[in-house]
Design an enzyme around this catalytic site. Structure first.
Site, short mmCIF file in Angstrom:
data_model
loop_
_atom_site.label_atom_id
_atom_site.label_comp_id
_atom_site.label_asym_id
_atom_site.label_seq_id
_atom_site.Cartn_x
_atom_site.Cartn_y
_atom_site.Cartn_z
N ALA A 197 -3.45 -4.42 51.43
CA ALA A 197 -3.92 -5.53 52.27
C ALA A 197 -5.36 -5.90 51.92
O ALA A 197 -5.71 -7.08 51.81
CB ALA A 197 -3.82 -5.15 53.74
N ALA A 228 -3.29 3.71 57.55
CA ALA A 228 -1.97 3.55 56.94
C ALA A 228 -2.17 3.26 55.46
O ALA A 228 -3.19 2.69 55.06
CB ALA A 228 -1.23 2.38 57.58
N PHE A 229 -1.20 3.64 54.65
CA PHE A 229 -1.37 3.42 53.21
C PHE A 229 -1.44 1.94 52.88
O PHE A 229 -1.95 1.56 51.82
CB PHE A 229 -0.24 4.12 52.43
CG PHE A 229 1.01 3.31 52.28
CD1 PHE A 229 2.01 3.35 53.23
CD2 PHE A 229 1.19 2.50 51.17
CE1 PHE A 229 3.16 2.60 53.09
CE2 PHE A 229 2.35 1.75 51.01
CZ PHE A 229 3.34 1.80 51.98
N LYS A 230 -0.98 1.10 53.75
CA LYS A 230 -0.98 -0.33 53.46
C LYS A 230 -2.38 -0.93 53.45
O LYS A 230 -2.57 -2.07 53.03
CB LYS A 230 -0.09 -1.06 54.46
CG LYS A 230 1.37 -0.66 54.31
CD LYS A 230 2.27 -1.47 55.20
CE LYS A 230 3.73 -1.19 54.92
NZ LYS A 230 4.16 0.11 55.49
N ASP A 231 -3.37 -0.19 53.90
CA ASP A 231 -4.74 -0.69 53.87
C ASP A 231 -5.15 -1.13 52.46
O ASP A 231 -5.81 -2.15 52.30
CB ASP A 231 -5.72 0.40 54.35
CG ASP A 231 -5.78 0.50 55.88
OD1 ASP A 231 -5.60 -0.53 56.55
OD2 ASP A 231 -5.99 1.62 56.38
#
Ligand SMILES: *Cc1c(COP(=O)(O)O)cnc(C)c1O
Length: 430
Positions: free
Chosen positions: A111, A105-108
């Protein structure tokens, strides 16, 4: 860099404090005091820079002096240990694949960057920090993975029961160690409301240091500006006017793109592509900002009724409606349209898109009807197999699971069920 609260009733503070606190004491989101454009030579020389070098130059002003340059170089390098390829579908449409990280996911990126900043700030500190985060799907997995094993940091993730995909649920409930999952009987908005209540609960905050890992946290939000630079590195020279279509939920990603533009990146226009949760689409038509409770869709990471970062976008455009409208369009698409788009992308380009990317693709198509001489990049924010049921059903083709996903599917779920804020509070205090 210092940060001010968008509620303007709290003192300005350092990057470190903004990251550790998450939200300002007046409940406002933090915003950088200034954004200084990068040099022209940075952009003309971008071909010769690695992803890490680009990211280091772009983020430096926002974290200095709290993180020394050599540490920042390491943080950026560790954060970006995978690829961000642009894939061309046709002369006018490309996709930027943001799903090559550990949770796909792009949120990696946000995060991992935030976890490392917090780890650095906490290295000599014996006081534990609890990261409290609400997820509509992908935030939870990315945060769980990014923070796993970081010393002095406990992570508590709230997710709406039955409203995230199986893979997403596995990603956030199976890691163990310092990662705990709470399964909430309610919607994502209920989860987000509980987290907000916790931050305001003095009985709680006097006993523990709570922080957020949603895109309200500047260390989660700002690194997302890298993507737009990585796409530019791959596309500039080949295409004149580049526009980005961003599948949007809390509007953190698109807002980070706007910061990249403020840094001097030549972006012609932004398209906020929405599912049925379309408060911003309606706002650009009526100039009335009317949040509604979220409704469930097949692009569930965008099922957000009250996008938390929209206030930052308003700040960037100084609350000037016309300036915002000049720079950003917004369209909303139904689940039916999204499924048709997945099939069209598959049939016409032999490319498998996930439902969020497909909403972005539809945004490109709509914009290109009026501006056919631009090149539109839609962000592929998650790997299609994370939404396996929908994708396989639409394209009638079995998808192989990537190894990152395969690895979590066999693991056992550990989650605690909660119903109310009181349940959350008791859990945190126990
Ligand atoms: C979080 C998420 C989005 C929405 O991003 P925002 O920054 O909240 O607008 C879109 N797609 C996927 C797959 C996501 O996980």
């Amino acid at each position: 860099m210092n940060y001010y609260s968008l509620n303007k009733k709290a003192p300005n503070t350092t990057f470190k404090n903004a990251v550790v606190k998450g939200l300002a004491p007046d409940k406002g989101l933090y915003f950088p005091e200034s954004i200084t454009p990068l040099s022209k030579s940075f952009f003309s020389n971008i071909d010769n820079l690695s992803y890490s070098e680009i990211a280091f130059e772009a983020i430096k002003q926002f974290v200095s002096p709290d993180i020394p340059e050599h540490t920042l170089k390491t943080i950026v390098k560790e954060t970006l240990s995978f690829d961000f390829p642009v894939v061309k579908l046709n002369e006018n449409i490309s996709t930027l694949e943001l799903f090559h990280g550990p949770t796909m996911a792009f949120k990696d990126v946000g995060a991992r960057f935030m976890a490392r900043c917090l780890g650095y700030f906490n290295q000599k500190n014996t006081n534990e920090v609890t990261v409290l985060v609400a997820t509509s799907g992908d935030t939870g997995g990315a945060v769980a993975n990014g923070f796993l094993g970081i010393k002095g940091v406990n992570v508590v993730i709230l997710y709406p029961s039955g409203k995230v995909s199986d893979i997403q649920e596995k990603q956030l409930t199976t890691l163990g160690q310092n990662i705990k999952a709470l399964e909430v009987n309610g919607t994502f908005d209920d989860c987000q409301a509980m987290v907000k209540t916790a931050f305001l609960d003095e009985e709680l905050t006097s006993q523990m240091q709570l922080t957020s890992a949603n895109s309200i946290n500047v260390a989660r939000w700002l690194p997302q500006l890298f993507y737009f630079m990585f796409a530019y590195k791959q596309l500039h020279g080949k295409h004149k006017d580049i526009v980005f279509s961003i599948p949007s939920g809390n509007f953190g990603n698109i807002c980070a793109g706007m910061v990249a533009q403020q840094l001097g990146l030549p972006i012609k226009h932004f398209i906020a592509s929405n599912n049925a949760n379309n408060v911003v689409t309606r706002y650009l038509i009526s100039q009335m900002y009317e949040p509604k409770p979220s409704v469930q869709t097949i692009s569930n990471a965008m099922d957000v009724g009250t996008p938390s970062n929209f206030i930052r976008i308003q700040e960037i455009y100084k609350n000037d409606f016309d300036a915002l409208k000049e720079n950003m369009s917004s369209y909303s698409f139904s689940d039916d349209e999204t499924k048709k788009a997945i099939l069209e992308i598959y049939n016409d380009y032999n490319y498998v898109a996930d439902p969020h990317g497909a909403v972005g693709y539809l945004g490109c198509k709509k914009y290109l009807e009026q501006q056919p001489n631009t090149h539109c990049v839609f962000l592929e924010t998650a790997h299609p197999t994370k939404f396996l049921d929908v994708v396989e059903d639409v394209i009638q083709n079995k998808q192989a699971l990537p190894p990152q996903i395969e690895a979590v599917m066999g693991k056992k779920k550990h989650a605690t069920n909660i119903d109310t804020y009181l349940d959350l509070k008791n859990y945190l205090l126990k």
